[in-house]
Every structure is written in structure tokens, then in C-alpha cells.
Design a protein around this motif. Structure first.
Motif, short mmCIF file in Angstrom:
data_model
loop_
_atom_site.label_atom_id
_atom_site.label_comp_id
_atom_site.label_asym_id
_atom_site.label_seq_id
_atom_site.Cartn_x
_atom_site.Cartn_y
_atom_site.Cartn_z
N THR A 205 0.85 -1.19 0.00
CA THR A 205 0.00 0.00 0.00
C THR A 205 0.88 1.24 0.00
N VAL A 206 0.71 2.06 -1.02
CA VAL A 206 1.49 3.28 -1.15
C VAL A 206 0.54 4.47 -1.08
N LEU A 207 0.76 5.34 -0.11
CA LEU A 207 -0.07 6.53 0.09
C LEU A 207 0.62 7.75 -0.51
N LEU A 208 -0.07 8.45 -1.41
CA LEU A 208 0.45 9.67 -2.01
C LEU A 208 -0.14 10.87 -1.29
N LEU A 209 0.73 11.72 -0.78
CA LEU A 209 0.29 12.94 -0.12
C LEU A 209 0.41 14.12 -1.07
N GLY A 210 -0.72 14.72 -1.44
CA GLY A 210 -0.73 15.88 -2.32
C GLY A 210 -0.70 15.48 -3.77
N VAL A 211 -1.79 15.73 -4.50
CA VAL A 211 -1.86 15.32 -5.91
C VAL A 211 -2.04 16.50 -6.86
N THR A 212 -1.98 17.73 -6.33
CA THR A 212 -2.06 18.90 -7.20
C THR A 212 -0.67 19.22 -7.75
N TYR A 213 -0.60 20.12 -8.75
CA TYR A 213 0.70 20.35 -9.38
C TYR A 213 1.57 21.31 -8.59
N LYS A 214 0.98 22.08 -7.66
CA LYS A 214 1.79 22.94 -6.80
C LYS A 214 1.09 23.04 -5.45
N PRO A 215 1.81 23.51 -4.42
CA PRO A 215 1.21 23.49 -3.08
C PRO A 215 0.10 24.50 -2.88
N ASN A 216 -0.83 24.13 -2.00
CA ASN A 216 -1.83 25.03 -1.44
C ASN A 216 -2.91 25.48 -2.40
N ILE A 217 -3.07 24.79 -3.52
CA ILE A 217 -4.15 25.07 -4.45
C ILE A 217 -4.76 23.75 -4.91
N ALA A 218 -5.91 23.84 -5.58
CA ALA A 218 -6.60 22.63 -6.03
C ALA A 218 -6.30 22.29 -7.48
N ASP A 219 -5.50 23.08 -8.14
CA ASP A 219 -5.22 22.91 -9.57
C ASP A 219 -4.43 21.63 -9.82
N GLN A 220 -4.97 20.75 -10.64
CA GLN A 220 -4.33 19.45 -10.91
C GLN A 220 -3.75 19.35 -12.32
N ARG A 221 -3.73 20.44 -13.07
CA ARG A 221 -3.31 20.35 -14.48
C ARG A 221 -1.88 19.83 -14.60
N GLU A 222 -1.73 18.76 -15.38
CA GLU A 222 -0.43 18.15 -15.67
C GLU A 222 0.32 17.72 -14.41
N SER A 223 -0.40 17.41 -13.34
CA SER A 223 0.26 17.03 -12.10
C SER A 223 1.07 15.74 -12.28
N PRO A 224 2.32 15.71 -11.79
CA PRO A 224 3.11 14.48 -11.89
C PRO A 224 2.56 13.36 -11.02
N ALA A 225 1.62 13.68 -10.14
CA ALA A 225 1.00 12.62 -9.33
C ALA A 225 0.25 11.63 -10.20
N VAL A 226 -0.22 12.06 -11.36
CA VAL A 226 -0.99 11.17 -12.23
C VAL A 226 -0.12 10.06 -12.81
N PRO A 227 0.97 10.39 -13.54
CA PRO A 227 1.81 9.28 -14.03
C PRO A 227 2.44 8.49 -12.90
N LEU A 228 2.70 9.12 -11.76
CA LEU A 228 3.26 8.40 -10.62
C LEU A 228 2.28 7.33 -10.15
N ALA A 229 1.02 7.71 -9.98
CA ALA A 229 0.01 6.73 -9.54
C ALA A 229 -0.18 5.64 -10.59
N GLN A 230 -0.22 6.03 -11.84
CA GLN A 230 -0.43 5.05 -12.91
C GLN A 230 0.69 4.02 -12.95
N GLN A 231 1.92 4.48 -12.77
CA GLN A 231 3.05 3.55 -12.83
C GLN A 231 3.13 2.67 -11.58
N LEU A 232 2.74 3.20 -10.45
CA LEU A 232 2.68 2.37 -9.24
C LEU A 232 1.61 1.28 -9.40
N LEU A 233 0.46 1.66 -9.93
CA LEU A 233 -0.62 0.69 -10.15
C LEU A 233 -0.17 -0.39 -11.15
#
Length: 420
Positions: A316-344
Motif C-alpha cells: 500500500t502506497v499513500l500519495l500525499l498531495g496530488v495537485t501540481y503545486k502546493p496550497n491550491i486545487a489545480d491538478q493540471r499536468e500534475s506528476p502525481a498522475v503518471p506516478l500513480a499510474q506507474q505504481l498501479l
């Protein structure tokens, strides 16, 4: 109804611009093709991080109004295009939103009107794409109407610099066009910088973000060999930035995201290849390095688990923070997406937590949100800090984690902590 300015596109760029123009007493009309966005704004609801509902209400009280009726654009003295320019499948800019906006303006263009493109694009767009469409009706740029480019410099979540106090670069089709654009922005922006022309203004924006893209790639590559050599890169950067001249600190991370850094340099690289026939090697190398950072994070995660005699598959891998920069909700082009996909893809059970994102579907429905953060950290085999939101007490979370991988260099040294 006449307006001082009609702003086409009411997103992260257009809405802050509308706010500052409204504050300065200009009559502002907002145009967007989304009925949902328009209805929300006319009812006092914001849909971007940097403006609250109260901000929208203050704009409305100052006379701001949003519409989907393109005919109303014809009553504006100035029209500013603030639509997105994503990448197309071949890596070049997707100009369809700009082309659509320009066609709409052309149908409503009036003599004496000032038209400004703010959307980021490749050098020559204003003159080669925008101007011919606007001139089809018989009006001539520089004679019958003014035409200029002014690159947007909005930095979502930046509490220090906004639309008013960030210098505004303007470049016109002619000197008179530049003067008209400078006079317009000068009504509500502190500093206006005149460029030689539209191409120079277009390229200035690309240079700014290419500079950042390349320097981020530099430290990302250094992060890899510094780890292998047992060197603390974060300490290296802290030492280097004490030099008062000739150095600017950039920091490694799990990849680059947002509406500028992963996209804008590719406009320049694409334009160089298309028009000159040779590569912009710095940009292409930087893109290669930055794009492979999520895979490198997965490799490091696998190694961290191996040290505890665990396999990534089934962990089980927990990702903290999936937005592209801190303290906002903007997710555009966030590296969290390919990171999660490759972990899966490697068989990990991926969960996430983000105080700004209650539903995250970018990586599919396989990634569940952890509601109890501390419990989630304790139960995960590995916790990865992907984005350091101010809501996180990183050291406290690291102390509760089974293993903690800090990709942002903010956690204190500890037995459970490994840093990028």
C-alpha cells in the motif's frame, strides 16, 4: 451595452485579469463558452483557486458580468483573449481554442477596437494566425484596429505577485498598437514593459518558462547521481544559494506540472523544428529528464520497500498531495498522475490524500482517498510526499509512517525518512 474590455475565457488567466480591471473602475464583460461557468460567476461563485466567492461578488458590484452571447463582444473597446492552449497529439500547440475565439471576435470586430492575445503560443501566432482572420472583414490591423500580444504571467496560489504587481509585457503589430495596449494595461497594472513587437513578446513568455524547465531538469538529474553518490542535494542547494550573485536556486521533484512548464517550452521546440528543421536540444533533453521523474520515484519507492523486505506488488502506497503545486486545487499536468499510474502498473495498492482534492479520478477509480490522514499514514507500507501543502505537518506524519519518501526536501532527517 458598451464595455471597456471584454475578456474571452474566464479561467485561471482571464478571471484575475477581470478582477483587477474591475477594481480599477473599468467596465468589464466576461465571455466564456461554458454556460456553467457563466451562470456560476453571475451568481457570485468562483471556480478558480485565487478568487473567492466574495471576490466575485465584489466584481459584480463593480459592474462585472459574464455572458455566452458573442454579440456583446462588439460593444467592447478592448478584447483580450485568455483561452487555454494545450498541446496537440503531435507535441505542438493546439490552437483550436484561440482560433475559435478569434473567429468570434472577427464576427464582432469594430473600427478602433484593441484586440490582445494573452494565450501562450509559438512566435508568429499573433501575426500569422490571429491577424489574417481579423482582417478578413476588410479592417486592417494597425490602421483600422489595434492588435497586440501580452503574455499572461499568472501564478496560481502566489500570494505575493498577482495581475496588478507583476510587470506586463506588451508587443504590438505596430508601434501605435503597442502604445494602445500599454495604455490599456497601464490603467490597472503597476508596470508595463514594451517589447519590440508581437514575436518578441510571444518569445519572451517562452523564454521565461524554458529557463525554468531546463534548470528544473538540471537539478532533477543531479538528484539521481547525488543519491547514488551519497550526497545530500538539498544541502548542496542550500549552500550554493548563499552566493549573492550568479546563482538562482531550483529544486528537484517528482516531475513538473501546471499550465506552463510542461507545455510552453514545447511550443518553442515545435516551432524551431517546424520552421528551421533542427531541434532545440536543451528543451528536448529537459523534457526527457523531467518526464521520467515519476518513473524514477517509482524505482526509488521499490528500493525503499525492498530494504524492509517488502515487494512493491501488493504494498500500500499513500500519495500525499496530488495537485501540481502546493496550497491550491489545480491538478493540471500534475506528476502525481503518471506516478500513480506507474505504481498501479507494478501492482501497488495506491491511496491518496489531499486537503484540496476530495475526488481524484485522474488516475482512474482504483485510487481511493484516505479520509483519516494519520490512520492512512500508519497503515501504508510507504508514504510518499508528492506535494507539500501547508496543511501537512510533515515531520509528525513522517514519525508515524512505516516508511516515508520525501520528494520535496522538507522532512527532517530520521530513520524512516528518505529524500529525493
Amino acid at each position: 451595452m458598451t464595455a471597456d474590455v471584454a475578456i474571452i475565457g474566464l479561467g485561471y488567466v482571464g478571471l484575475p485579469l477581470a478582477q483587477e480591471a474591475s477594481r480599477a473602475g473599468l467596465g468589464v464583460l466576461g465571455y466564456d463558452i461554458s454556460q456553467r461557468v457563466v451562470d456560476g460567476l453571475n451568481e457570485g461563485r468562483s471556480h478558480v483557486d485565487d478568487l473567492s466567492d466574495d471576490d466575485i461578488e465584489q466584481m459584480r458590484q463593480a459592474g462585472f458580468r459574464a455572458t455566452t452571447d458573442a454579440a456583446e463582444i462588439g460593444g467592447a473597446k478592448t478584447v483580450v483573449i485568455c483561452v487555454p492552449t494545450p498541446l496537440s497529439e503531435d507535441g505542438g500547440p493546439d490552437l483550436r481554442p484561440v482560433e475559435s475565439a478569434v473567429a468570434t471576435i472577427a464576427e464582432n470586430l469594430q473600427p478602433g477596437m484593441l484586440v490582445i492575445l494573452e494565450s501562450t503560443t509559438y512566435p508568429g501566432t499573433t501575426d500569422e494566425v490571429v491577424r489574417p482572420v481579423l482582417e478578413k472583414g476588410g479592417l486592417v490591423a494597425g490602421t483600422d484596429f489595434h492588435l497586440a500580444f501580452s503574455p499572461e504571467r499568472i501564478d496560481p496560489g502566489n500570494e505575493t505577485f498577482g495581475a496588478k504587481n507583476t510587470p506586463k509585457v506588451v508587443g504590438g503589430h505596430s508601434p501605435a498598437c503597442t502604445d494602445a495596449a500599454a495604455a490599456f494595461y497601464g490603467r490597472f497594472v503597476d508596470t508595463v514593459v514594451r517589447a519590440k513587437g508581437t514575436r518578441e513578446a510571444e518569445t519572451a513568455k517562452l523564454l521565461e518558462n524554458t529557463y525554468r524547465h531546463i534548470n528544473i531538469a538540471l537539478v532533477n538529474e543531479m538528484a539521481r547521481f547525488c543519491h547514488d553518490l551519497g550526497i545530500d542535494l538539498w544541502d548542496v542547494i542550500a549552500a550554493a544559494k548563499t552566493k549573492p550573485f550568479g546563482f538562482q536556486a531550483f529544486y528537484p521533484g517528482p516531475g513538473v506540472g501546471g499550465h506552463c512548464i510542461p507545455i510552453d517550452p514545447n511550443y518553442l521546440s515545435y516551432n524551431v523544428r517546424a520552421k528551421l528543421g533542427y531541434p532545440f536540444r536543451f528543451v528536448e533533453l529537459a523534457q526527457e529528464i523531467n518526464a521520467t521523474m515519476p518513473a524514477y520515484i517509482v524505482q526509488r519507492a521499490q528500493n525503499i520497500l525492498n530494504e524492509d523486505a517488502k515487494a512493491l506488488k501488493g504494498a500500500t502506497v499513500l500519495l500525499l498531495g496530488v495537485t501540481y503545486k502546493p496550497n491550491i486545487a489545480d491538478q493540471r499536468e500534475s506528476p502525481a498522475v503518471p506516478l500513480a499510474q506507474q505504481l498501479l502498473a507494478k501492482g501497488a495498492v495506491v491511496t491518496y490524500h489531499d486537503p484540496h482534492v476530495t475526488e481524484w479520478t485522474a488516475a482512474g477509480d482504483q485510487v481511493q482517498r484516505v479520509e483519516d490522514l494519520e490512520q492512512g499514514v500508519r497503515e501504508a507500507d510507504l508514504t510518499i510526499l508528492v506535494q507539500n501543502h501547508r496543511e501537512y505537518d510533515v515531520d509528525a506524519l513522517a514519525s508515524q509512517a512505516v516508511a516515508f519518501f520525501d520528494t520535496r526536501g522538507v522532512a527532517a532527517d530520521g530513520e524512516k525518512v528518505q529524500r529525493l
